[in-house]
Design a protein around this motif. Structure first.
Motif, mmCIF file in Angstrom:
data_model
loop_
_atom_site.group_PDB
_atom_site.id
_atom_site.type_symbol
_atom_site.label_atom_id
_atom_site.label_comp_id
_atom_site.label_asym_id
_atom_site.label_seq_id
_atom_site.Cartn_x
_atom_site.Cartn_y
_atom_site.Cartn_z
ATOM 1 N N LYS A 35 66.862 30.711 113.741
ATOM 2 C CA LYS A 35 65.580 30.539 113.895
ATOM 3 C C LYS A 35 64.857 30.675 115.156
ATOM 4 C CE LYS A 35 65.827 26.394 111.661
ATOM 5 N NZ LYS A 35 65.576 25.187 110.861
ATOM 6 N N GLY A 36 65.755 30.290 116.095
ATOM 7 C CA GLY A 36 65.332 30.523 117.570
ATOM 8 C C GLY A 36 65.001 31.687 117.993
ATOM 9 N N VAL A 37 65.817 32.953 117.382
ATOM 10 C CA VAL A 37 65.635 34.100 117.696
ATOM 11 C C VAL A 37 64.945 34.879 116.728
ATOM 12 C CG1 VAL A 37 67.675 34.267 119.260
ATOM 13 C CG2 VAL A 37 68.031 34.772 116.914
ATOM 14 N N ASN A 38 64.115 34.068 115.886
ATOM 15 C CA ASN A 38 63.469 34.807 114.718
ATOM 16 C C ASN A 38 64.335 35.730 113.745
ATOM 17 O OD1 ASN A 38 60.889 33.657 115.779
ATOM 18 N ND2 ASN A 38 60.884 35.194 117.252
ATOM 19 N N VAL A 39 65.306 35.304 113.466
ATOM 20 C CA VAL A 39 65.802 35.850 112.246
ATOM 21 C C VAL A 39 65.847 34.864 111.216
ATOM 22 C CG1 VAL A 39 68.243 36.625 111.557
ATOM 23 C CG2 VAL A 39 67.767 36.986 113.592
ATOM 24 N N SER A 40 65.129 35.505 110.243
ATOM 25 C CA SER A 40 64.535 34.595 109.068
ATOM 26 C C SER A 40 65.890 34.192 108.321
ATOM 27 C CB SER A 40 63.657 35.320 108.261
ATOM 28 O OG SER A 40 62.417 35.562 108.969
ATOM 29 N N LYS A 86 71.740 43.117 118.548
ATOM 30 C CA LYS A 86 71.001 42.199 117.955
ATOM 31 C C LYS A 86 71.795 41.567 116.714
ATOM 32 C CE LYS A 86 66.550 42.499 120.311
ATOM 33 N NZ LYS A 86 65.062 42.492 120.122
ATOM 34 N N PRO A 87 72.404 40.331 116.709
ATOM 35 C CA PRO A 87 72.942 39.981 115.494
ATOM 36 C C PRO A 87 71.698 39.819 114.343
ATOM 37 C CG PRO A 87 73.735 38.503 117.083
ATOM 38 C CD PRO A 87 72.639 39.314 117.880
ATOM 39 N N ASP A 88 72.205 40.177 113.221
ATOM 40 C CA ASP A 88 71.281 40.067 111.980
ATOM 41 C C ASP A 88 71.454 39.052 110.947
ATOM 42 O OD1 ASP A 88 73.338 41.095 110.572
ATOM 43 O OD2 ASP A 88 72.626 42.990 110.243
ATOM 44 N N SER A 89 70.620 38.937 109.931
ATOM 45 C CA SER A 89 71.031 37.778 109.132
ATOM 46 C C SER A 89 72.271 37.719 108.686
ATOM 47 C CB SER A 89 69.996 37.979 108.035
ATOM 48 O OG SER A 89 70.168 39.114 106.999
ATOM 49 N N VAL A 90 72.895 38.756 108.343
ATOM 50 C CA VAL A 90 74.524 38.826 107.870
ATOM 51 C C VAL A 90 75.428 38.264 108.791
ATOM 52 C CG1 VAL A 90 76.244 40.536 107.398
ATOM 53 C CG2 VAL A 90 73.953 40.929 106.581
ATOM 54 N N THR A 91 75.161 38.595 110.088
ATOM 55 C CA THR A 91 75.946 37.758 111.253
ATOM 56 C C THR A 91 75.782 36.233 111.225
ATOM 57 O OG1 THR A 91 75.308 39.720 112.540
ATOM 58 C CG2 THR A 91 76.445 38.189 113.585
ATOM 59 N N TYR A 92 74.611 35.874 111.270
ATOM 60 C CA TYR A 92 74.383 34.489 111.250
ATOM 61 C C TYR A 92 75.008 33.529 110.090
ATOM 62 C CZ TYR A 92 71.745 34.764 115.653
ATOM 63 O OH TYR A 92 71.194 35.039 116.785
ATOM 64 N N ASN A 93 74.508 34.434 108.877
ATOM 65 C CA ASN A 93 75.107 33.830 107.553
ATOM 66 C C ASN A 93 76.478 33.600 107.457
ATOM 67 O OD1 ASN A 93 72.397 33.658 106.872
ATOM 68 N ND2 ASN A 93 72.385 35.285 105.573
ATOM 69 N N THR A 94 77.361 34.857 107.831
ATOM 70 C CA THR A 94 78.659 34.747 107.726
ATOM 71 C C THR A 94 79.257 33.353 108.714
ATOM 72 O OG1 THR A 94 78.600 37.324 107.685
ATOM 73 C CG2 THR A 94 80.518 36.349 108.400
ATOM 74 N N LEU A 95 78.756 33.424 109.929
ATOM 75 C CA LEU A 95 79.086 32.304 110.801
ATOM 76 C C LEU A 95 78.819 30.881 110.229
ATOM 77 C CD1 LEU A 95 78.077 33.780 114.316
ATOM 78 C CD2 LEU A 95 80.514 33.535 113.495
ATOM 79 N N ILE A 96 77.479 30.875 109.628
ATOM 80 C CA ILE A 96 77.261 29.608 109.179
ATOM 81 C C ILE A 96 78.029 29.184 107.897
ATOM 82 C CG2 ILE A 96 75.372 28.249 107.680
ATOM 83 C CD1 ILE A 96 73.505 29.776 109.480
ATOM 84 N N ASN A 97 78.446 30.308 107.043
ATOM 85 C CA ASN A 97 79.227 29.943 105.892
ATOM 86 C C ASN A 97 80.571 29.701 106.342
ATOM 87 O OD1 ASN A 97 79.599 30.093 103.137
ATOM 88 N ND2 ASN A 97 80.982 31.780 103.328
ATOM 89 N N GLY A 98 81.219 30.454 107.440
ATOM 90 C CA GLY A 98 82.401 30.160 108.059
ATOM 91 C C GLY A 98 82.710 28.655 108.456
ATOM 92 N N PHE A 99 81.719 28.159 108.981
ATOM 93 C CA PHE A 99 81.700 26.657 109.716
ATOM 94 C C PHE A 99 81.486 25.515 108.551
ATOM 95 C CE2 PHE A 99 80.379 28.524 113.896
ATOM 96 C CZ PHE A 99 81.423 28.103 114.559
#
Length: 499
Positions: free
Chosen positions: A319-324, A289-302
């Protein structure tokens, strides 16, 4: 570059040595106690095992390193009492212990796996300024090894201590000496060494040391491999990083979320966002399961590529998969919108984060201020600065740079220059971009004296302006009939850049 007094080539050279046969471990001995010494040792030992510290107190003046060593040898199986005696003697006489007494308590503690206590002692010893002390400490531990019926963990603890202290020359020397006598550090200690090297951006030595680990047949773990992948990524060798990542399974090691995150970050840094998204999908396919680091890295990249639609898609999924979402998440998005000149959306995100209890930090306020200033909304920027002060954050170079940009956007170069002065007084350092914005603003206002003053301050800090900014200033001077001054300034800048 040198680290802890040792060049890269020296470290690599030392690691490449030690092809010779093992050296036998010496049989260190100490003379048996006789007469008064023997009586003292027996009496002191008796008081200790009965925890009669009051009676021991009366013997304190009679303790010598020789007597202490024999008392310690008699009670070495009781590490608690041994350590209490060690500290008690040191309290009575801070200069009492020598390398031999230090090494003996280290054997006792490490044999009983009391590594924190042993490493504290090692750090105290090694903090001495004596250049040859690390070698002498190793030698003292080696010569008392058999005497104390010790275990290899004592050398591992020494190697790890050097690594934690970022004493890379000593760590490398200890590693090589350990190999000489047939001792090898644990992978955890090797990881500590590699991690310390990472903290100083010495990925080249990390990879060399990893090669040595494999040659010594020390089995790496997942954390080791993550550091190797990171080192290859940091050095720009993505193909090698992917190869290591894919080879982990053949070593019975399986990539973790952190392993994937390292590669995802490297892809994002190179702008390879499609590859980053594919790796995230592979990660999920493999049951991770991707964690906050995964999502933050992608968001920052975009956000860095100004693809805010894609950044928002990842944000919504997060937010949909409940990663705060956390402060890092919102900072990336707010900064992304600010860079695009959409301060309104940035402020909406700021309000959202505050409402759900995510704390804003200095980067949050700097991103908001930048967004307002890019659009010339200096009053809103001033309100953000007040909020920043209210939260007890200290403005930094980025804060001032944004505020200067705001005043320049409004063509208020005088006020921008005042902010520049405040920036200097606050101990913040302007970068070339801040100087160039100021010069350009003065030029637009036809205030060439102000522009020249900024240019001279810029040159005084050994920062060379971009050719476009210099041309803007010189062309403006020429239009005003100051061709000679324009030529003089251009020659001065060119002379400095050559020097």
């Amino acid at each position: 570059m040198r680290i802890s007094g040792l060049s890269n080539s020296s470290i690599l050279g030392n690691l490449a040595k030690n092809k010779r046969k093992l050296i036998p471990i010496p049989n260190g001995t100490i003379p048996d106690p006789k007469g008064q010494d023997l009586d003292f040792v027996n009496v002191a030992y008796s008081h200790l095992i009965h925890s009669d510290w009051e009676k021991l107190e009366k013997l304190s003046s009679g303790f010598t390193p020789f007597r202490f060593k024999h008392v310690l040898l008699k009670m070495k199986k009781d590490y608690v009492l041994s350590y209490e005696l060690y500290k008690w003697v040191q309290l009575k006489n801070p200069t009492f212990h020598n390398l031999e007494t230090h090494s003996m308590i280290l054997h006792v503690l490490t044999k009983h796996r009391k590594f924190k206590s042993s490493q504290l002692i090692m750090k105290d010893i090694l903090n001495s300024s004596s250049v040859d002390l690390p070698f002498k400490l190793f030698e003292a531990i080696l010569y008392s090894y058999r005497l104390c019926d010790s275990c290899p963990a004592v050398f591992d603890a020494l190697f790890k201590t050097h690594a934690h202290m970022k004493k890379f020359r000593n760590a490398t020397a200890t590693f090589c000496q350990m190999k000489d006598y047939g001792f090898l550090p644990t992978i955890e200690s090797c990881n500590a060494f590699m991690s310390s090297l990472h903290s100083l951006n010495r990925e080249d030595i990390v990879l060399t040391f990893y090669g040595e680990i494999r040659r010594c047949r020390i089995s790496p773990n997942t954390y080791t491999m993550n550091m190797v992948i990171y080192a290859h990524c940091k050095m720009g060798n993505m193909d090698k990083a992917i190869e290591v990542f894919q080879d982990m399974a053949s070593m019975c090691l399986f990539p973790t979320v952190a392993s994937h995150n390292i590669l995802i970050s490297a892809y994002c840094n190179k702008g390879l966002l499609t590859s980053a998204i594919k790796l995230k999908a592979l990660m999920e396919k493999n049951g991770l399961k991707p964690d906050s680091v995964t999502y933050n890295t992608l968001i920052n990249g975009f956000c860095k590529q100004k693809k805010m639609h894609d950044a928002n898609k990842v944000f919504s999924e997060m937010k949909g998969v409940n990663v705060s979402p956390n402060t890092v998440t919102y900072n990336s998005l707010i900064n992304g919108y600010s860079q695009l000149g959409n301060s309104e959306k940035g402020y909406e995100l700021y309000e959202e984060m505050i409402n759900i209890g995510v704390k804003a930090d200095l980067l949050t306020y700097n991103a908001l201020i930048l967004g307002f200033c890019k659009e010339g909304k200096t009053k809103k920027a001033a309100l953000a600065v007040k909020e920043l002060d209210k939260q007890n954050f200290v403005p930094n170079s980025s804060t001032f740079a944004a505020l200067i940009l705001g005043q320049c956007t409004r063509k208020n170069s005088e006020r921008a220059f005042e902010l520049y002065r405040s920036m200097i007084r606050s101990g913040c350092h302007p970068n070339s971009n801040t100087y160039e914005i100021l010069i350009s603003s003065f030029c637009h206002n036809q205030d060439f004296d102000g522009a020249i003053q900024v240019l001279r301050e810029m040159l005084g800090r050994n920062i060379t302006p971009a050719s476009t900014i210099l041309s803007e200033l010189c062309n403006g001077l020429c239009e005003k009939g100051n061709e000679n001054l324009a030529v003089k300034l251009r020659n001065e800048v060119e002379a400095r850049s050559r020097g």
